[in-house]
Scaffold this motif. Structure first.
Motif, PDB file in Angstrom:
ATOM      1  N   VAL A  20      88.284  22.226  14.623  1.00 47.25           N
ATOM      2  CA  VAL A  20      86.799  21.748  14.950  1.00 47.25           C
ATOM      3  C   VAL A  20      86.531  23.173  15.968  1.00 47.25           C
ATOM      4  O   VAL A  20      86.910  23.266  16.817  1.00 47.25           O
ATOM      5  CB  VAL A  20      86.843  20.490  15.857  1.00 47.25           C
ATOM      6  N   TYR A  30      83.803  21.804  11.025  1.00 48.38           N
ATOM      7  CA  TYR A  30      84.997  21.757  10.691  1.00 48.38           C
ATOM      8  C   TYR A  30      85.547  22.521   9.834  1.00 48.38           C
ATOM      9  O   TYR A  30      84.690  22.918   8.715  1.00 48.38           O
ATOM     10  CB  TYR A  30      85.177  20.221  10.272  1.00 48.38           C
ATOM     11  N   VAL A  58      88.375  13.991  14.565  1.00 55.39           N
ATOM     12  CA  VAL A  58      89.235  14.501  13.354  1.00 55.39           C
ATOM     13  C   VAL A  58      90.118  13.175  13.057  1.00 55.39           C
ATOM     14  O   VAL A  58      90.820  12.810  13.987  1.00 55.39           O
ATOM     15  CB  VAL A  58      90.268  15.722  13.940  1.00 55.39           C
TER      16      VAL A  58
END
Length: 82
Positions: A20, A30, A58
Motif C-alpha cells: 500500500v 495498492y 489490506v
C-alpha cells in the motif's frame, strides 16, 4: 460505507507481497508481487479525502465457489507491515 471487492487473484505459490503506497499528491495505491521485486498494480489510485480516508486496509480472504460444501482454507503464517 461497506467494503467492496475491487480485485481478486488466484496464486499458485505459497507467498505473495501486498504493498500500500501513499503518494505525495494525496492518493493511495495498492500493488502485489510474487517475487518481492516486481510489483503489479491492484486497482486504480484513489484520492485520500476527509470523510473517506480512515487508513489503508489490506485483507486476506479464502473463499470457495461452492458454499454448501466448502473445504478451502487460508493458512497465513504472518503479516508484516512496514
Amino acid at each position: 460505507y461497506l467494503p467492496v471487492e475491487l480485485k481478486s487473484l488466484k496464486i499458485s505459490q505459497n507467498s505473495a507481497l501486498v504493498r500500500v503506497k501513499i503518494h505525495e499528491d494525496a492518493t493511495c495505491s495498492y500493488s502485489y508481487s510474487m517475487d518481492g521485486e516486481n510489483f503489479i498494480p491492484l486497482g486504480e489510485k484513489f484520492r485520500i479525502e476527509p470523510g473517506t480516508w480512515v487508513g489503508a486496509k489490506v485483507g486476506v480472504f479464502c473463499i470457495s465457489p461452492n458454499i454448501n460444501s466448502s473445504k478451502g482454507f487460508a493458512d497465513v503464517d504472518f503479516v508484516t507491515i512496514e
